[in-house]
Design a protein around this motif. Sequence first.
Motif, short mmCIF file in Angstrom:
data_model
loop_
_atom_site.label_atom_id
_atom_site.label_comp_id
_atom_site.label_asym_id
_atom_site.label_seq_id
_atom_site.Cartn_x
_atom_site.Cartn_y
_atom_site.Cartn_z
N ALA A 58 0.84 -1.20 0.00
CA ALA A 58 0.00 0.00 0.00
C ALA A 58 0.87 1.25 0.00
CB ALA A 58 -0.93 -0.01 1.21
N SER A 59 1.95 1.23 0.77
CA SER A 59 2.86 2.37 0.82
C SER A 59 3.53 2.60 -0.53
CB SER A 59 3.93 2.12 1.89
OG SER A 59 4.83 3.19 1.93
N GLN A 60 3.89 1.53 -1.22
CA GLN A 60 4.51 1.66 -2.54
C GLN A 60 3.55 2.25 -3.56
OE1 GLN A 60 5.78 -2.33 -3.33
NE2 GLN A 60 7.75 -2.06 -2.31
N ARG A 61 2.26 1.95 -3.42
CA ARG A 61 1.26 2.44 -4.37
C ARG A 61 0.81 3.86 -4.07
NH1 ARG A 61 -2.50 -1.94 -6.84
NH2 ARG A 61 -3.60 -0.04 -7.28
N ALA A 62 1.02 4.32 -2.84
CA ALA A 62 0.55 5.64 -2.42
C ALA A 62 1.54 6.71 -2.85
CB ALA A 62 0.35 5.66 -0.91
N VAL A 63 1.61 6.92 -4.14
CA VAL A 63 2.55 7.91 -4.68
C VAL A 63 1.83 9.20 -5.06
CG1 VAL A 63 4.13 6.15 -5.55
CG2 VAL A 63 2.33 7.01 -7.02
N ARG A 64 2.57 10.26 -5.09
CA ARG A 64 2.03 11.55 -5.51
C ARG A 64 2.86 12.14 -6.63
NH1 ARG A 64 -1.05 14.21 -0.74
NH2 ARG A 64 -1.60 12.33 0.38
N SER A 65 3.68 11.30 -7.23
CA SER A 65 4.55 11.79 -8.31
C SER A 65 3.75 11.95 -9.60
CB SER A 65 5.70 10.81 -8.52
OG SER A 65 5.21 9.53 -8.87
N GLY A 66 4.35 12.63 -10.54
CA GLY A 66 3.72 12.79 -11.85
C GLY A 66 2.58 13.78 -11.87
N GLY A 67 2.48 14.61 -10.83
CA GLY A 67 1.41 15.60 -10.80
C GLY A 67 0.03 15.00 -10.70
N ILE A 68 -0.11 13.88 -10.00
CA ILE A 68 -1.39 13.17 -9.95
C ILE A 68 -2.50 14.02 -9.35
CG2 ILE A 68 -0.92 12.00 -7.76
CD1 ILE A 68 -2.30 9.52 -9.00
N MET A 69 -2.19 14.79 -8.32
CA MET A 69 -3.23 15.63 -7.70
C MET A 69 -3.63 16.76 -8.65
SD MET A 69 -3.85 14.14 -4.92
CE MET A 69 -3.08 12.89 -3.94
N GLU A 70 -2.66 17.37 -9.28
CA GLU A 70 -2.94 18.46 -10.21
C GLU A 70 -3.72 17.96 -11.42
OE1 GLU A 70 0.05 17.69 -8.99
OE2 GLU A 70 0.57 19.42 -7.77
N ARG A 71 -3.36 16.78 -11.93
CA ARG A 71 -4.08 16.22 -13.08
C ARG A 71 -5.51 15.87 -12.71
NH1 ARG A 71 -1.86 11.44 -15.00
NH2 ARG A 71 -0.60 11.19 -13.14
N MET A 72 -5.74 15.36 -11.48
CA MET A 72 -7.11 15.05 -11.06
C MET A 72 -7.92 16.33 -10.93
SD MET A 72 -9.58 13.10 -10.47
CE MET A 72 -8.91 11.47 -10.45
N TRP A 73 -7.31 17.37 -10.38
CA TRP A 73 -8.00 18.67 -10.27
C TRP A 73 -8.38 19.17 -11.66
CZ3 TRP A 73 -10.39 21.57 -6.81
CH2 TRP A 73 -10.65 22.90 -7.12
N ASP A 74 -7.46 19.10 -12.59
CA ASP A 74 -7.75 19.53 -13.96
C ASP A 74 -8.88 18.72 -14.56
OD1 ASP A 74 -5.74 21.42 -13.77
OD2 ASP A 74 -4.27 20.21 -14.88
N TYR A 75 -8.90 17.42 -14.32
CA TYR A 75 -9.96 16.55 -14.83
C TYR A 75 -11.31 16.94 -14.23
CZ TYR A 75 -12.87 12.38 -15.23
OH TYR A 75 -13.91 11.53 -15.46
N LEU A 76 -11.33 17.14 -12.92
CA LEU A 76 -12.59 17.42 -12.24
C LEU A 76 -13.13 18.82 -12.54
CD1 LEU A 76 -11.81 15.79 -8.78
CD2 LEU A 76 -13.35 14.91 -10.56
N THR A 77 -12.27 19.74 -12.91
CA THR A 77 -12.71 21.11 -13.18
C THR A 77 -12.75 21.45 -14.67
OG1 THR A 77 -10.47 21.97 -12.89
CG2 THR A 77 -11.89 21.95 -10.94
N ALA A 78 -12.52 20.48 -15.52
CA ALA A 78 -12.54 20.73 -16.97
C ALA A 78 -13.88 21.28 -17.39
CB ALA A 78 -12.24 19.44 -17.72
N GLY A 79 -13.84 22.38 -18.10
CA GLY A 79 -15.06 22.99 -18.61
C GLY A 79 -15.78 23.88 -17.60
N ASP A 80 -15.28 23.97 -16.39
CA ASP A 80 -15.91 24.82 -15.37
C ASP A 80 -15.44 26.25 -15.57
OD1 ASP A 80 -16.85 26.11 -13.13
OD2 ASP A 80 -16.11 24.63 -11.69
#
Length: 84
Positions: A58-80
């Motif tokens: 679980a610790s190995q999978r819990a990564v935040r690299s690659g801008g994952i949070m920023e990309r999810m924010w962009d996905y969720l706010t697309a078109g807003d």
Amino acid sequence: MGEGRAVVLRGNGAVVAAASLQEAVALSYYLEDAARIEMQIRMAALYAEARVLTPEQASQRAVRSGGIMERMWDYLTAGDPEAD
């Protein structure tokens, strides 16, 4: 919450804490998605067959690299129109 980022409240939802609004929203989305998947596994009576991760896995999978949070924010706010 200790070192965790969320507390799931039985029957009352969850509380998520993060350094920014974008991160809190992304973590909330991932938490809800994980809960949905777990519910579907349980409803299909596949829980005994489901693979349970060890704390190390679980610790190995819990990564935040690659801008994952920023990309999810962009996905969720697309078109807003208020997202800019």
